[in-house]
Design an enzyme around this catalytic site. Sequence first.
Site, short mmCIF file in Angstrom:
data_model
loop_
_atom_site.label_atom_id
_atom_site.label_comp_id
_atom_site.label_asym_id
_atom_site.label_seq_id
_atom_site.Cartn_x
_atom_site.Cartn_y
_atom_site.Cartn_z
N ASN A 10 18.05 -14.47 32.15
CA ASN A 10 17.94 -13.14 31.65
C ASN A 10 17.45 -12.49 32.60
OD1 ASN A 10 17.35 -10.94 30.43
ND2 ASN A 10 15.86 -11.24 29.36
N TRP A 11 18.28 -11.57 33.55
CA TRP A 11 17.81 -11.05 34.90
C TRP A 11 17.18 -9.72 34.59
CZ3 TRP A 11 22.93 -11.66 38.14
CH2 TRP A 11 23.44 -12.95 38.44
N LYS A 12 17.17 -9.59 33.41
CA LYS A 12 16.39 -8.13 33.16
C LYS A 12 16.67 -7.05 34.07
CE LYS A 12 12.73 -10.91 31.24
NZ LYS A 12 11.25 -11.46 30.96
N HIS A 97 14.63 -9.07 22.42
CA HIS A 97 13.80 -9.37 23.34
C HIS A 97 12.37 -8.66 23.21
CE1 HIS A 97 11.86 -10.23 27.23
NE2 HIS A 97 12.65 -11.16 27.34
N GLU A 99 10.57 -7.45 25.36
CA GLU A 99 10.36 -6.18 26.03
C GLU A 99 10.83 -4.93 25.38
OE1 GLU A 99 11.76 -7.71 29.57
OE2 GLU A 99 10.05 -9.09 29.57
N GLU A 169 10.21 -16.88 22.32
CA GLU A 169 9.53 -16.50 23.56
C GLU A 169 8.01 -16.08 22.96
OE1 GLU A 169 12.43 -15.63 26.75
OE2 GLU A 169 12.59 -13.94 25.52
N GLY A 175 6.66 -14.18 32.10
CA GLY A 175 6.32 -13.50 33.28
C GLY A 175 4.79 -13.78 33.45
N SER A 215 8.07 -18.45 31.46
CA SER A 215 7.75 -19.19 32.24
C SER A 215 8.33 -20.51 32.41
CB SER A 215 6.24 -19.22 32.47
OG SER A 215 5.85 -17.84 32.59
N GLY A 236 13.59 -16.21 32.72
CA GLY A 236 13.64 -14.82 33.68
C GLY A 236 13.51 -15.09 35.01
N GLY A 237 12.23 -14.69 35.34
CA GLY A 237 11.96 -14.99 36.76
C GLY A 237 12.75 -16.33 37.79
P1 13P Z 1 10.01 -15.44 32.48
O1 13P Z 1 11.04 -16.76 32.61
O2 13P Z 1 9.95 -14.78 33.65
O3 13P Z 1 8.58 -15.80 32.14
O4 13P Z 1 10.64 -14.60 31.57
C1 13P Z 1 10.98 -15.11 30.22
C2 13P Z 1 11.98 -14.25 29.51
O5 13P Z 1 11.36 -13.08 28.92
C3 13P Z 1 13.21 -14.36 29.31
O6 13P Z 1 14.00 -13.62 28.40
#
Ligand code: 13P
Length: 254
Positions: A10-12, A97, A99, A169, A175, A215, A236-237
């Site tokens: 998930n590149w956001k 998600h 967010e 999640e 993050g 994470s 994500g990251g």
């Molecule tokens: P991180 O891997 O950056 O913690 O993000 C997780 C996430 O929200 C994936 O959708």
Amino acid sequence: MERKLIIAANWKMNKGPAETVEFIEAFLPGAEELSEKCDIVIAPPYVSIPAAAALLADSVVALSSQNVSDQDAGAFTGEVSTGMLNEVGARYVILGHSERRAIYGESDQFINAKVQKVLAAGIRPIFCIGETLEERESGKLEEVLRTQVSGGLADLTVEHMTDVVVAYEPVWAIGTGVTATPDQAQEAHAFVRTLIEEQFGKEVAATTRIQYGGSVKSGNSAELMAQRDIDGALVGGASLEAVSFRDLIANAVA
Ligand code: 13P
């Protein structure tokens, strides 16, 4: 019951078309071998999906979007429909998600409308749930997950569920660099599976894939994926750099 791992990037709001092409060219070598044991999905921002699709068309990597409209077409400024996603080759959509829930106020009911829209279009939802730290610390973990699962997956059939991927999640792990311990994650995943069983029965519960997100990185993907009820990761990251994302998957399938 064998459940194939599914790891999704998930590149956001990261990577326009140019960076997307750069990533995919670096990532694809070796992906085919990894895909024998793990479905691989990449979710770029909308504008980068066509560039990604051109490179991924004959590959083992599936494309996802990070959101979609609950409507088909018309006066919905800023929105993108499932029909448009089908046209550009998106096979999955990330929905619910944290967010989207926290920053854009998406409710369980609204997320459910999108889940249904996506399934009707033959696309697979990656349906996200998870509690905040405050909810966990005040003993509300199970209540929150129950509400999110029953609301978000309301009115779905057993047949629909074959196309649904669930992503647990915990918001406090997203993050932050703080990962749920494998035990904490396993416990939540087992509970989510019981919720799916209550709603859809034993067989659906046994076959539904539940990803962990928060994470995940190359250093912890193996021990997380070794847990009984963890069937993949939403990353994500650590999905933003091609080689380390490939390492993360390689460690997960090893
Ligand atoms: P991180 O891997 O950056 O913690 O993000 C997780 C996430 O929200 C994936 O959708």
